[in-house]
Every structure is written in C-alpha cells, then in structure tokens.
Motif scaffolding. Structure first.
Motif, PDB file in Angstrom:
ATOM      1  N   GLU A  59       0.807  -1.214   0.000  1.00 28.42           N
ATOM      2  CA  GLU A  59       0.000   0.000   0.000  1.00 28.42           C
ATOM      3  C   GLU A  59       0.842   1.266   0.000  1.00 28.42           C
ATOM      4  O   GLU A  59       0.310   2.373   0.144  1.00 28.42           O
ATOM      5  N   GLY A  60       2.163   1.113  -0.157  1.00 32.18           N
ATOM      6  CA  GLY A  60       3.045   2.269  -0.233  1.00 32.18           C
ATOM      7  C   GLY A  60       3.151   3.049   1.057  1.00 32.18           C
ATOM      8  O   GLY A  60       3.306   4.275   1.030  1.00 32.18           O
ATOM      9  N   MET A  61       3.096   2.353   2.183  1.00 32.35           N
ATOM     10  CA  MET A  61       3.145   3.007   3.482  1.00 32.35           C
ATOM     11  C   MET A  61       4.350   2.525   4.290  1.00 32.35           C
ATOM     12  O   MET A  61       4.991   1.526   3.935  1.00 32.35           O
ATOM     13  N   THR A  62       4.642   3.240   5.368  1.00 31.56           N
ATOM     14  CA  THR A  62       5.739   2.890   6.266  1.00 31.56           C
ATOM     15  C   THR A  62       5.186   2.139   7.469  1.00 31.56           C
ATOM     16  O   THR A  62       4.334   2.661   8.190  1.00 31.56           O
ATOM     17  N   PRO A  63       5.635   0.906   7.717  1.00 28.06           N
ATOM     18  CA  PRO A  63       5.136   0.167   8.882  1.00 28.06           C
ATOM     19  C   PRO A  63       5.822   0.609  10.171  1.00 28.06           C
ATOM     20  O   PRO A  63       7.031   0.845  10.192  1.00 28.06           O
ATOM     21  N   MET A  64       5.042   0.754  11.232  1.00 23.78           N
ATOM     22  CA  MET A  64       5.561   0.975  12.567  1.00 23.78           C
ATOM     23  C   MET A  64       4.834   0.034  13.511  1.00 23.78           C
ATOM     24  O   MET A  64       3.756  -0.475  13.181  1.00 23.78           O
ATOM     25  N   PHE A  65       5.395  -0.156  14.700  1.00 29.60           N
ATOM     26  CA  PHE A  65       4.847  -1.168  15.587  1.00 29.60           C
ATOM     27  C   PHE A  65       4.777  -0.653  17.024  1.00 29.60           C
ATOM     28  O   PHE A  65       5.720  -0.061  17.526  1.00 29.60           O
ATOM     29  N   ARG A  66       3.607  -0.901  17.645  1.00 32.60           N
ATOM     30  CA  ARG A  66       3.386  -0.512  19.038  1.00 32.60           C
ATOM     31  C   ARG A  66       2.962  -1.763  19.807  1.00 32.60           C
ATOM     32  O   ARG A  66       1.865  -2.271  19.624  1.00 32.60           O
ATOM     33  N   LEU A  67       3.849  -2.268  20.658  1.00 32.78           N
ATOM     34  CA  LEU A  67       3.615  -3.533  21.348  1.00 32.78           C
ATOM     35  C   LEU A  67       2.835  -3.373  22.642  1.00 32.78           C
ATOM     36  O   LEU A  67       2.250  -4.332  23.139  1.00 32.78           O
ATOM     37  N   ASN A  68       2.828  -2.171  23.213  1.00 31.67           N
ATOM     38  CA  ASN A  68       2.107  -1.912  24.463  1.00 31.67           C
ATOM     39  C   ASN A  68       0.886  -1.037  24.208  1.00 31.67           C
ATOM     40  O   ASN A  68       0.824   0.117  24.627  1.00 31.67           O
ATOM     41  N   GLY A  69      -0.126  -1.583  23.523  1.00 31.83           N
ATOM     42  CA  GLY A  69      -1.345  -0.804  23.324  1.00 31.83           C
ATOM     43  C   GLY A  69      -2.075  -0.564  24.625  1.00 31.83           C
ATOM     44  O   GLY A  69      -2.579   0.531  24.882  1.00 31.83           O
ATOM     45  N   THR A  70      -2.128  -1.587  25.475  1.00 32.66           N
ATOM     46  CA  THR A  70      -2.788  -1.476  26.784  1.00 32.66           C
ATOM     47  C   THR A  70      -1.977  -2.220  27.847  1.00 32.66           C
ATOM     48  O   THR A  70      -2.534  -2.867  28.740  1.00 32.66           O
ATOM     49  N   SER A  71      -0.675  -2.129  27.739  1.00 34.92           N
ATOM     50  CA  SER A  71       0.224  -2.761  28.715  1.00 34.92           C
ATOM     51  C   SER A  71       1.458  -1.883  28.853  1.00 34.92           C
ATOM     52  O   SER A  71       1.589  -0.865  28.175  1.00 34.92           O
ATOM     53  N   ASP A  72       2.348  -2.249  29.746  1.00 35.72           N
ATOM     54  CA  ASP A  72       3.587  -1.481  29.938  1.00 35.72           C
ATOM     55  C   ASP A  72       4.723  -2.459  30.233  1.00 35.72           C
ATOM     56  O   ASP A  72       5.358  -2.415  31.285  1.00 35.72           O
ATOM     57  N   ILE A  73       4.957  -3.325  29.273  1.00 35.24           N
ATOM     58  CA  ILE A  73       6.002  -4.348  29.382  1.00 35.24           C
ATOM     59  C   ILE A  73       7.319  -3.787  28.876  1.00 35.24           C
ATOM     60  O   ILE A  73       7.355  -3.067  27.873  1.00 35.24           O
ATOM     61  N   ARG A  74       8.406  -4.100  29.556  1.00 37.13           N
ATOM     62  CA  ARG A  74       9.732  -3.668  29.101  1.00 37.13           C
ATOM     63  C   ARG A  74      10.177  -4.610  27.973  1.00 37.13           C
ATOM     64  O   ARG A  74      10.940  -5.550  28.200  1.00 37.13           O
ATOM     65  N   TRP A  75       9.737  -4.338  26.782  1.00 34.70           N
ATOM     66  CA  TRP A  75      10.055  -5.234  25.672  1.00 34.70           C
ATOM     67  C   TRP A  75      11.545  -5.255  25.366  1.00 34.70           C
ATOM     68  O   TRP A  75      12.065  -6.240  24.850  1.00 34.70           O
ATOM     69  N   GLU A  76      12.247  -4.172  25.677  1.00 33.75           N
ATOM     70  CA  GLU A  76      13.685  -4.152  25.451  1.00 33.75           C
ATOM     71  C   GLU A  76      14.405  -5.158  26.354  1.00 33.75           C
ATOM     72  O   GLU A  76      15.531  -5.561  26.066  1.00 33.75           O
ATOM     73  N   ARG A  87      16.167   2.612  30.312  1.00 40.59           N
ATOM     74  CA  ARG A  87      17.345   3.200  29.702  1.00 40.59           C
ATOM     75  C   ARG A  87      17.991   2.199  28.740  1.00 40.59           C
ATOM     76  O   ARG A  87      17.632   1.032  28.711  1.00 40.59           O
ATOM     77  N   ASN A  88      18.952   2.689  27.987  1.00 38.31           N
ATOM     78  CA  ASN A  88      19.670   1.848  27.012  1.00 38.31           C
ATOM     79  C   ASN A  88      18.696   1.160  26.058  1.00 38.31           C
ATOM     80  O   ASN A  88      18.775  -0.050  25.800  1.00 38.31           O
ATOM     81  N   LEU A  89      17.769   1.951  25.540  1.00 39.69           N
ATOM     82  CA  LEU A  89      16.766   1.416  24.628  1.00 39.69           C
ATOM     83  C   LEU A  89      17.360   1.143  23.254  1.00 39.69           C
ATOM     84  O   LEU A  89      18.314   1.801  22.840  1.00 39.69           O
ATOM     85  N   PRO A  90      16.797   0.205  22.526  1.00 41.50           N
ATOM     86  CA  PRO A  90      17.209   0.020  21.130  1.00 41.50           C
ATOM     87  C   PRO A  90      16.984   1.307  20.348  1.00 41.50           C
ATOM     88  O   PRO A  90      16.058   2.070  20.647  1.00 41.50           O
ATOM     89  N   LYS A  91      17.801   1.554  19.349  1.00 41.79           N
ATOM     90  CA  LYS A  91      17.699   2.791  18.578  1.00 41.79           C
ATOM     91  C   LYS A  91      16.363   2.926  17.856  1.00 41.79           C
ATOM     92  O   LYS A  91      15.936   4.039  17.541  1.00 41.79           O
ATOM     93  N   ASN A  92      15.720   1.794  17.606  1.00 38.61           N
ATOM     94  CA  ASN A  92      14.449   1.830  16.878  1.00 38.61           C
ATOM     95  C   ASN A  92      13.232   1.697  17.800  1.00 38.61           C
ATOM     96  O   ASN A  92      12.149   1.289  17.368  1.00 38.61           O
ATOM     97  N   TYR A  93      13.427   2.048  19.083  1.00 39.42           N
ATOM     98  CA  TYR A  93      12.320   1.989  20.046  1.00 39.42           C
ATOM     99  C   TYR A  93      12.146   3.353  20.688  1.00 39.42           C
ATOM    100  O   TYR A  93      12.999   3.812  21.455  1.00 39.42           O
TER     101      TYR A  93
END
Length: 232
Positions: free
Chosen positions: A103-120, A145-151
């Motif tokens: 669809e010619g769009m840029t994908p982004m991702f949000r893993l904590n829609g209704t949570s607050d997990i330290r995915w890193e 802290r020390n988050l991934p550059k893409n987070y």
C-alpha cells in the motif's frame, strides 16, 4: 489447554492508529489485558499512577466481552509460552511489513497498546531482527534506559501521587516527551512546556521535543477523579 490467538498485532482496528495513515504510517498494535486483569501484572506502575480505572482498555471495541477475553488470552499466552508467542509476533510483523509495502506506506509497531512491558528486556531480539523498522510506546516506567535505537518511548504523566508526579521531570531530563490526559480542552502550555495535540495521530516518533503530548480523556477516563486525568 489455553486457546491460542491467530494473530497478536492489529492494523486499523482503532481510530487513533488509523489517523497515522495521513502521514503514510501503518501501525501494527498489540492489545493485552492491562494491569492484573489476566492474573499477570503487565503494568507495574499502574497503582502508583492511579490509571487503573481510567485505562483506555475500555475505549472503542474494548468494551466488548469477546475483545476483553481475547486480550486476557494473549497475555496468558505470553506468560505461559513466550517462545511461541514471539514466533507469532515475528509472523505478524512480517505480515504487516508486506501489507504496508503493498500500500506504499511505512510500517511501525506498538507492542504496548494497553500494557507497559519492558520489551527491550523481555524480547530484545525483536528489535535486533527488525532493526530497520520503528517501534514506539507510551510508558509509566521512568528508568527504561539503554533502549534500542528503533524503540521510541513517550512518558505518561499522572498527578495522582506526588511520588509519581515528580518522575516526569526525570523523563524530560532524559529527552522524553510527556503524554498528559486532559479532561476537556488542551491548554497551550502545561508544566512549562508547549502542548501538542496527541489525538491528531498516534505516531509519537514524529513529535517535536520537548513537548507535552496532550490527550483528551476517553471512555471511563472521562469520570476519573484519581488525578491521572488533569483539569487544565
């Protein structure tokens, strides 16, 4: 045996993330059961922040019993079989990347829609495997802290408790924007910082810094009296 979901990430399932489409962004978002609704606490700061009753978990389709049950199953799935859960998450990310490209769009991702997990911490390999793609979330945990550059993280403010209220200063000092839920209209400034309209879209990595990301109370949050929702 726990009934496994067919997918973890949704696209276009809520009005907020759909607004990002005008910026060319397709957001894949994951909704889990917040706080302790599943028997597992995925929001460790919820009690101090006073946001349990005002959680957006009840907004939109979140009011439906089948949606709530699905979020509980996903959360229990993560807790009981993390490896299989992450494999399904990878599959979903690839699916959304393909869809966005079509669809010619840029994908982004949000893993904590209704949570607050330290995915890193819980799944650092996900950020590494998809290093060319942007992830973002809101958080009430101040010492991530020390988050991934893409987070990208936006700190979530609450005035419910003086101890928590002071944490936003640390967040600003570490270069984070702060999301504030207002009862009605957004002010021009709050806590000395300019307020931007956070409801215009959900694409937080595009926000100027430093800013207050103003959000208007929705669903059960409209009746909140804990101090999480601010009367400006």
């Amino acid at each position: 045996m726990l009934k496994r979901p067919k997918e973890l990430l949704r696209v276009g399932g809520d009005a907020k993330t759909r607004k990002g489409e005008k910026f060319g962004v397709m957001t894949g978002i994951m909704y889990l059961a917040p706080h302790k609704l599943s028997g597992i606490n995925v929001c460790p700061m919820a009690e101090l922040a006073g946001c349990i009753s005002a959680c957006l978990n009840t907004a939109g389709r979140g009011r439906l019993n089948n949606v709530q049950a699905a979020r509980v199953r996903k959360t229990q799935f993560f807790h009981e079989d993390k490896e299989t859960f992450l494999n399904l998450l990878r599959k979903d990310i690839h699916r959304i990347i393909r869809k966005a490209k079509r669809e010619g769009m840029t994908p982004m991702f949000r893993l904590n829609g209704t949570s607050d997990i330290r995915w890193e911490v819980e799944a650092p390999e996900i950020f590494e495997e998809f290093s060319e793609y942007q992830f973002y979330d809101y958080t009430k945990i101040p010492n991530r802290r020390n988050l991934p550059k893409n987070y990208h993280l936006t700190f979530s403010y609450s005035g419910a408790d003086e101890r928590y209220r002071k944490l936003y200063e640390k967040a600003v000092d570490h270069g984070m924007n702060v999301a504030v839920v207002f009862r009605k209209d957004l002010p021009e400034k709050f806590l000395g910082l300019p307020v931007i309209d956070g409801d215009e879209s959900d694409v937080r990595p595009f926000d100027p810094k430093p800013s207050i990301v103003g959000l208007v109370a929705k669903a059960d949050a409209k009746a909140d009296t804990s101090g999480f929702v601010v009367d400006a």
